[in-house]
Structure formats: structure tokens, C-alpha cells
Design an enzyme around this catalytic site. Structure first.
Site, PDB file in Angstrom:
ATOM      1  CB  CYS A   2       4.625  10.000  -9.359  1.00 41.86           C
ATOM      2  SG  CYS A   2       5.716  10.526  -9.428  1.00 41.86           S
ATOM      3  CG  ASP A 110      13.491   6.201  -8.564  1.00 40.32           C
ATOM      4  OD1 ASP A 110      13.746   7.910  -8.977  1.00 40.32           O
ATOM      5  OD2 ASP A 110      12.372   5.785  -8.321  1.00 40.32           O
ATOM      6  CB  ILE A 333      -6.596  -8.740  20.264  1.00 39.33           C
ATOM      7  CG1 ILE A 333      -6.641  -9.605  19.832  1.00 39.33           C
ATOM      8  CG2 ILE A 333      -6.079  -8.320  21.190  1.00 39.33           C
ATOM      9  CD1 ILE A 333      -5.394 -10.054  18.968  1.00 39.33           C
TER      10      ILE A 333
END
Length: 692
Positions: A2, A110, A333
Site C-alpha cells: 500500500c 491485519d 571483496i
């Protein structure tokens, strides 16, 4: 999940809000939502107060409760409370059951628990929220405009004041719908203050900080932010009495639960699988939960692991790589793009899951560059975000809406090599078994400083004011965060140098409690973790390779390592068990305790493999697709339109990046090009030493 946009009229120093009709205000609110509709294609809702002084808008990506009852805004007519919520709140089922007798839930969403918990607990309800979220709530009876953001800043939230209205939105671009005319804040840019704290590089636009809530009450112009949660770490002088095995099991239990709750959805769920420890751990735990516990994979109840879709980016060997197929990351790295892909494939085969490759050659990178900047709203000197944008596009193409990701593991379990000097700066008295003679510690500490990437993407300066260094207990990584992203400023911007150097500004953005803990309680490694969690993670990683990129294609990402239940436990582990130094062979084992905890869920190869950062190529051929994009963006006219960047230095970066393969120059050119894109897409006028 959303996008939100909301406003409240305020009586500030400039008087009452500009008088606009209800139709005009609703039109502006909808224009604002139009700009961020990529975040929510499934439904739209707008609520306006009867007097039009307050407006809340929402665009929905339906994840939990797909019915219309889950659409927003949520309205509690009884007590006059309205809310719009962006994100995912875990454990909501328990609150639905607990509060059903006192709150009339519209559906099973929720997000609706925000109003119910607010009514039940008042402002302290934020401590009951678990997940990634940002929301705005209007309490009409008390005339309280309330906005809050999750603990780690997974979901963005910005605010500004325009025409006598406080406007809050998920993305800064949403303000354009209200007639906002952005301007560069050169003071913030020059002091690097936009990389931490509330400031942004736009005048008058600020962030709601992670783990903070914002309140504007009684239509007054005072806007106040308050912290509701913070990271904490143990006293470095206190001996740890738990065994290593007990702590490994403690991490494992909490990590399993963090993943378990993030599998719940009414739509399919997938995983981003890069071939590193973090994402492989998530994928392995998901497979374990399905196989051993019968966990549902979102709405899939089949239990068939071959239905678990995982996604990884594949960079071309010649897309910025040298002849070996390798390129050097910002942390010095060596990383093989093909090697990571091979590891991801072998991991997927071992797990029995469905792996989808997203091929990123140079034309694909070049074609997405400007869109990536627009969606992220954050300039960052690499191309990683473009790969993440392509990943979310692939997820969308398969009709999926949710993926679990590995962000946050490096910050909490100490995965970055640049943490090494701070691990060694002081003995770890909490875990004496890790210590070694002071003379050897000094030697290894110096080697660690020399072999790490001093000042990530920065100007390489090693000078930090002595008082600032003491303020953060001489932690080494602070300078990297403070100067991440170097810009060649024009001389006139020196008028803002009095605001302080980047390191001091960053240190002063930390609150008094944190500075006291840094000075008297925390180990230097924990101080570095705290600084990264406050700045680098929310302001760069979670914007450039996090939520913004996923939501560009309406995909919700769920970073299980950013679960506060997990991290409140992890924070209190001894520093030497997060990154373990082996004095016998002079090597560091980063994320040591995470490896131990994840051992049952990962291959032998992943367990033994050292950290390989997700990082896109940094070298490209002259006149190739990426170079052509930069030639179009980094023109003298565009640089002069910025108003604060030096053209001669920019031209030199462009030359060295593509003609000489200079990686540092390339990163500098990337950052400047991103500011040009923001200038063009947002319509920002040139900065000027003369106030407008």
C-alpha cells in the site's frame, strides 16, 4: 503493502490554510495517490472530514483479507477515528480475538488492528505492533493527527507543510499532487545531513524517523516526533554466563518464528535467493517449515516445495566485469556474479524449490536506471537497485505479491568486513575465550583498518574531529556512513560548512541516551551496529534495494531479519560470537552465530562460504549502453541546472569512469547522475546562493 497520503490543516506562523473547496482538496489528494498508485493497484479510498480540514487517502495492495472489508481508510464511527495503514502487522489474529468484544472489526485485515489497539492502549499501542509499517491516524474527538513508522524504517514516511497544511505521505513524490514545488536544501546536502536524522535534500521535507511517532494536535502548527522504541546492547563489562550452544539455540528459535509469521498471507509467497548466507537461510527455513511443520506458503496449502518460487539476479559476465567474470565491490571483496548464480542454483536444487533467474545485461541496466532513481528517491553510488527493480518486475510477472528477503542480517549479525576494526578496538570482556595478547590485538586491528574499504563510496578522508571521535568512542565505521556518497560541490556551497563536518553531524543526530551508552556501556562493535541501524540501513539499503524497489511493481518484501523480537535477543549476544576472529590463521568468520543457528537449513557450501556482498558491476565499456545514459544525463547544461555541483570535476569523473575504468570515478558519476534524474523527474529548479 500500500501507499498513503494524508493532510491536516494547521494554524501555523503563516496563518490559516489556503482556502480551497472540498472538491479541490479531494482532487489534490487523488492526484497525490495517482503518483504512488504503483504501491496499491487493487483498491483506492479517500476520506475527508466534514469541515475538509483533514483528508486521508490510501491505495491498496491486497495481501491479507482480499475482500472489500480490507479496503481503507478504516473508520471507527463510534469514536471518530480514521486510519490509513501501509505494511504488514504480524500476530493480528490474536488481537482480533482479544479485542472483538470492544471493537467492531470490519473484516480480517491485519492493518485494522491499528485503530482497535489505539483505542485500547492509547499511544503505547505501538509496542504491540510487530512487522513493517507506516500509518496515519486521525482522532477527531481529541483533534489528534498521529503518524508512525516501524522500528527499522522498512516502510518510508515523509512530511512537509504546504499552504498551511501538514502533509504526510509514503513517498516524497506524492507531495507533487498537492502543488508542491521542490527546492534543493544545499545546507543539508553540504553537511551530508540527509543521510541521517530527519532532514532530506529537499527544503522543508522531513522523514518520520524509524521507531518514532509524529503528533500534530488541535490543528496547531507544532509538529513533534517522539521515539517509542530503540535498539539496546549489553554492558561490555558484564560476563556472559550462557553457553554458546544456548545462544545458538536462542537465535534459531527466534529466527524460525520470524520466518513463520511472515509466511502468512492470502496470496502466494516467494523468496529472494542470492546465493549468500542470509537469503539461503531464509529459503532453507521456509522449506523446513513447510516440510516439517506443514506450514502454509501464503495461500498454498499443498506442501509441495517445488511450488516455492525463488528469484535471483544474473549479471552478464561482460556487463562491467573483467575477463575473469569478477568485479570488485565497495568493500574490496572479489565477487563472481556467475559464482553466486551457481551457488543459488545448487541451493535451490538441494532444497527442491523453483528458481527463477532474472538476466541483467548492460542494456537492461541502462534502460532501468532512471526509473530506479525515481522509485527509490535516494541517490546511492551503485547500480544494485536496478537489479532489485528487475527482480520485483519478475515477481509481478508471475502474479505474485509477497517475497521474503535477507535485509538486516549484516547489520544485526555483523556481516560487513568494515566492522572488523571496531570488533578489535577493545577486548570483549563478555566472552574472555575470544581474547588474545594486547600486542597481537594491536597488530591485527591495524591490519583490519588497512584492509577494509575506508569510507564507503566517500572521499577517503581519514580526518575526524577529536571530540567527535570521542563522542562515538572512536568507532571506525562512523566515517564510512557519514561520507557515503561524494559530491564535487561548487565553492559557493562552502557558506554551509559552519554547520559542521559530516561525522559530527551524524554523531549529533544520536540522542543523549545513546551517546551516554556509547561512552559508558556499549562495546565499540555495538556502537557501530547502532550507527548503521540509524543511518545506513533505513536511508540507503531499505530505499535503494528494499521496499521502494519492490513496491515499484507492487510487491511486498518481508525482511525476516528485521524482526524486533529476534533482534532484541541478538543485540545482547557477545560481540565475539557475531564476528569471530581466528588467531591461528588470522581470519574473521562474520555472522558466526548466525551460521551456527542456520546450520540445519543450509548446505555445507553456504555454511563455509564467506561474505559476498550483493553488488552490481562498476566497469562499463566506452560508448556502451550505460555510458550513453550517462553522456545524456551528465551534460554541462544539466550540471549547471543542479546549481551546486562542479561541472569540471563531473566531466573528469565521466572521462575516467568509462575511458580508464576507474571504479571510484564511476561511483561518483553514478551519484551525480542520480541527482540529475531527481532534478528532472521532480522538476527542481537550480540551487542558488541567493535565497529565493
Amino acid at each position: 503493502m500500500c501507499g498513503i497520503s494524508a493532510f491536516v490543516g494547521i494554524q501555523g506562523p503563516n496563518g490559516l490554510p489556503v482556502n480551497k473547496s472540498a472538491v479541490g482538496l479531494e482532487t489534490e489528494l487523488n492526484k497525490s495517490l495517482d503518483i504512488i498508485k504503483h504501491r496499491g493497484p487493487d483498491a483506492r479510498g479517500v476520506w475527508m472530514s466534514p469541515d475538509t480540514r483533514v483528508g486521508l487517502g490510501h491505495v491498496r495492495l491486497s495481501i491479507v483479507d482480499l475482500s472489500p472489508e480490507g479496503n481503507q481508510p478504516f473508520i471507527d464511527a463510534e469514536d471518530g477515528i480514521t486510519a490509513v495503514v501501509n505494511g504488514e502487522l504480524y500476530g493480528h489474529e490474536a488481537y482480533h480475538a482479544q479485542l472483538a468484544n470492544e471493537y467492531n472489526f470490519q473484516g480480517k485485515s491485519d492493518c485494522e488492528i491499528v485503530i482497535a489497539l489505539y483505542k485500547h492502549y492509547g499511544r503505547s499501542f505501538l509496542s504491540h505492533l510487530r512487522g513493517e509499517f507506516a500509518f496515519v491516524l486521525w482522532d477527531s474527538k481529541r483533534e489528534v493527527f498521529f503518524a508512525a513508522r516501524d522500528r527499522y524504517g522498512i516502510k518510508p514516511l515523509y512530511y512537509t507543510i504546504l499552504d498551511g497544511r501538514l502533509i504526510v505521505a509514503t513517498e516524497m513524490k506524492a507531495f507533487l499532487g498537492f502543488g508542491w514545488r521542490p527546492e534543493w536544501c544545499v545546507e543539508t546536502l553540504r553537511g551530508h545531513a540527509w543521510k541521517s536524522g530527519t532532514k532530506t535534500f529537499f527544503k522543508g521535507v522531513e522523514k518520520v524517523l524509524p521507531a518514532h511517532y509524529l503528533v500534530c494536535q488541535n490543528y496547531k502548527g507544532e509538529v513533534k516526533q517522539t521515539m517509542y522504541w530503540d535498539n539496546d546492547f549489553p554492558d561490555k563489562r558484564v560476563l556472559e554466563i550462557r553457553t554458546e550452544a544456548e545462544m545458538v539455540e536462542g537465535v534459531r528459535e527466534r529466527l524460525l518464528e520470524a520466518v513463520r509469521v511472515r509466511l502468512r498471507a492470502d496470496v502466494p509467497v516467494g523468496v529472494y535467493l542470492s546465493g549468500g548466507l542470509d537469503s539461503s537461510t531464509i529459503a532453507g527455513i521456509v522449506a523446513h517449515l513447510i516440510k516439517e511443520e506443514g506450514a502454509k506458503l501464503g495461500n498454498d496449502v499443498s506442501g509441495d516445495l517445488s511450488r516455492l518460487r525463488c528469484f535471483t539476479v544474473q549479471f552478464d559476465k561482460d556487463s562491467g566485469a573483467d575477463e575473469s567474470g569478477k568485479f570488485v565491490t565497495s568493500l574490496s571483496i572479489v565477487h563472481s556474479a556467475k559464482g553466486c548464480l551457481d551457488v543459488a542454483q545448487r541451493t535451490a536444487e538441494w532444497l527442491g524449490v523453483d528458481l527463477h533467474l532474472v538476466h541483467m545485461d548492460e542494456p537492461n541496466l541502462a534502460s532501468r536506471f532512471e526509473d530506479a532513481v525515481w522509485y527509490s528517491e535516494i541517490p546511492f553510488p551503485d547500480l544494485n537497485g536496478i537489479g532489485k527493480l528487475a527482480l520485483s518486475e519478475k515477481v509481478k510477472s508471475l502474479g505474485m505479491k509477497v517475497v521474503l528477503t535477507g535485509e538486516g542480517a549484516d547489520e544485526h549479525f555483523v556481516g560487513y568486513p568494515d566492522f572488523r576494526p571496531d570488533l578489535l578496538q577493545e577486548p570483549d570482556y563478555s566472552w574472555p575465550a575470544s581474547d588474545f595478547p594486547p600486542e597481537k590485538r594491536e597488530k591485527v586491528w591495524r591490519e583490519a583498518r588497512e584492509n577494509t574499504g575506508a569510507v564507503i563510496f566517500g572521499d577517503g578522508s581519514d580526518s575526524v574531529p577529536a571530540s567527535t571521535a570521542r563522542m562515538v568512542n572512536n568507532t571506525y565505521t562512523m566515517r564510512e556512513v557519514a561520507k557515503c556518497g561524494y559530491l564535487p560541490f561548487l565553492p559557493w556551497t562552502n557558506i554551509y560548512l559552519s554547520t559542521g563536518d559530516p561525522e559530527t553531524r551524524l554523531a549529533e543526530d544520536l540522542d543523549g541516551r545513546a551517546l551516554q551508552m556509547i561512552a559508558n556501556k556499549w562495546h565499540p562493535l555495538h556502537t557501530s551496529q547502532y550507527i548503521w541501524l540509524k543511518s545506513y540501513l533505513p536511508n540507503f539499503i531499505l530505499r535503494w534495494v528494499g521496499d521502494n524497489m519492490d513496491m515499484a511493481h507492487h510487491v511486498e518484501s518481508r525482511p525476516a531479519f528485521l524482526d524486533h523480537h529476534l533482534n532484541e535477543y541478538v543485540n545482547f549476544l557477545p560481540p565475539s560470537l557475531k564476528m569471530k576472529y581466528n588467531p591461528d590463521n588470522n581470519t574473521f568468520n562474520e555472522k558466526y552465530i548466525l551460521r551456527k543457528a542456520a546450520r540445519p537449513f543450509i548446505t555445507d557450501e553456504i555454511y563455509a562460504r564467506r561474505k559476498v556482498p550483493y553488488c552490481g558491476p562498476t566497469q562499463y565499456k566506452e560508448d556502451g549502453p550505460v555510458h550513453q545514459v550517462f553522456l545524456r544525463l551528465l551534460t554541462r547544461e544539466n550540471i549547471e541546472r543542479l546549481g551546486f555541483v562542479d561541472w569540471a570535476k563531473t566531466e573528469d569523473y565521466l572521462e575516467r569512469a568509462f575511458r580508464k575504468g576507474d571504479r571510484t570515478a564511476f561511483r561518483n558519476a553514478v551519484l551525480i547522475a542520480q541527482f540529475v534524474v531527481i532534478m528532472q523527474r521532480f522538476g527542481v529548479p537550480p540551487a542558488s546562493p541567493i535565497p529565493n
